[in-house]
Design a protein around this motif. Structure first.
Motif: not given
Length: 314
Positions: A246, A267, A272, A278, A283
């Motif tokens: 991401i 977030e 998420w 993540v 991320y």
């Protein structure tokens, strides 16, 4: 009698020869030095300029391109100072913001060329204003590296500094080709590319500047296939796609504010934190100077930055 007829025939042929010679001379096109350099801009306008010295650029990135082509500037928009950090002389005048330039200040500078963005509606609306004022106003569209290369070529053709097209254009292109030709895994990493704004974030596909770079590097952008991701920030679709990476491009000048906006919007959604990117530290917030603003002569550096994230050092 025969001699007279032959004499008349010879004279007639000589006259035809002279007339033909005159015709050929009249049909020769004017030289570039007489008419200047002619090109078609992004709006389809035929623009002719001849050694422009008083140039106004209505985008900071366009100001930088013109300078890298060996040109001189008379006026620029504020982003040339605030975002690009260009080293400009005190004589260069600010004509306002790129999305609200002052036509009065521009015309007062008596420019012999104005460089504008066809993608900025406020600038596109000025076409007739400059036409009525008799000021050459050339529009360019620069989204991808190829667009930058095209604009740089036009600018170096205008300035006559062809060696700068090689240095700031073709040499950069060679660097990019070298990066893209390096071995990489056969399996394409999937990516989600986001750009932040005050109310949250929006996905970007491979038609955007950074999206194109990621695509060139072999990535699969989930917004290319899944339109629900592109049309609105759809957490359900993002969780379903579960991208490997991401990437986030922050808008504005404050990275801390961008991070705060991300935390307060996307977030905070419990889903998420379940995303693989993540959980595994993929991320990533991308620097604006490489991925929001046009990299211009440093485009290869932007490609290298992404390569090292995706595949490690070459």
């Amino acid at each position: 009698m025969k001699i007279k007829i032959m004499s008349y025939a010879v004279m007639f042929l000589m006259v035809l020869s002279v007339l033909a010679g005159c015709g050929k001379k009249a049909a020769e096109p004017a030289s570039a030095s007489q008419e200047g350099y002619r090109f078609t801009d992004a709006l389809g306008q035929e623009i002719t300029v001849q050694e422009p010295r008083r140039v106004v650029a209505l985008m900071g990135s366009f100001a930088e391109i013109w300078l890298s082509a060996g040109g001189t500037l008379t006026g620029v928009t504020d982003d040339a100072f605030e975002e690009r950090g260009l080293e400009l002389s005190k004589e260069i005048v600010s004509v306002g913001k790129y999305n609200s330039p002052s036509t009065e200040e521009i015309i007062a500078l008596n420019p012999d060329l104005v460089l504008l963005s066809s993608e900025t509606k406020e600038q596109a609306a000025l076409k007739e204003v400059f036409k009525q004022a008799g000021i050459p106003a050339a529009y360019f569209k620069v989204t991808h590296f190829e667009d930058y290369l095209s604009m740089l070529k036009t600018c170096t053709e205008i300035t006559g500094n062809h060696e700068l097209y090689q240095k700031n254009g073709l040499d950069v292109e060679a660097e990019i080709k070298e990066i893209l030709s390096a071995p990489r895994p056969q399996t394409a990493p999937s990516v989600l590319l986001l750009i932040t704004y005050s109310g949250g974030a929006a996905a970007q596909n491979s038609k955007t500047m950074t999206g194109k770079m990621l695509n060139d590097l072999g990535c699969s952008n989930i917004a290319d296939e899944n339109q629900s991701v592109l049309k609105e920030f759809n957490m359900e679709s993002i969780v379903k796609e579960d991208p490997d990476y991401i990437f986030v491009i922050p808008m504005g000048n404050d990275d801390d504010l961008a991070r705060k906006n991300l935390k307060e919007t996307i977030e905070k959604n419990p889903a998420w934190s379940t995303l693989t990117a993540v959980k595994e530290g993929r991320y990533i917030l991308l620097p604006k100077e490489k991925f929001l603003y046009k990299p211009n002569g440093k485009w290869a550096e932007s490609y290298t930055y992404l390569w090292e994230i995706l595949y490690g050092t070459k």
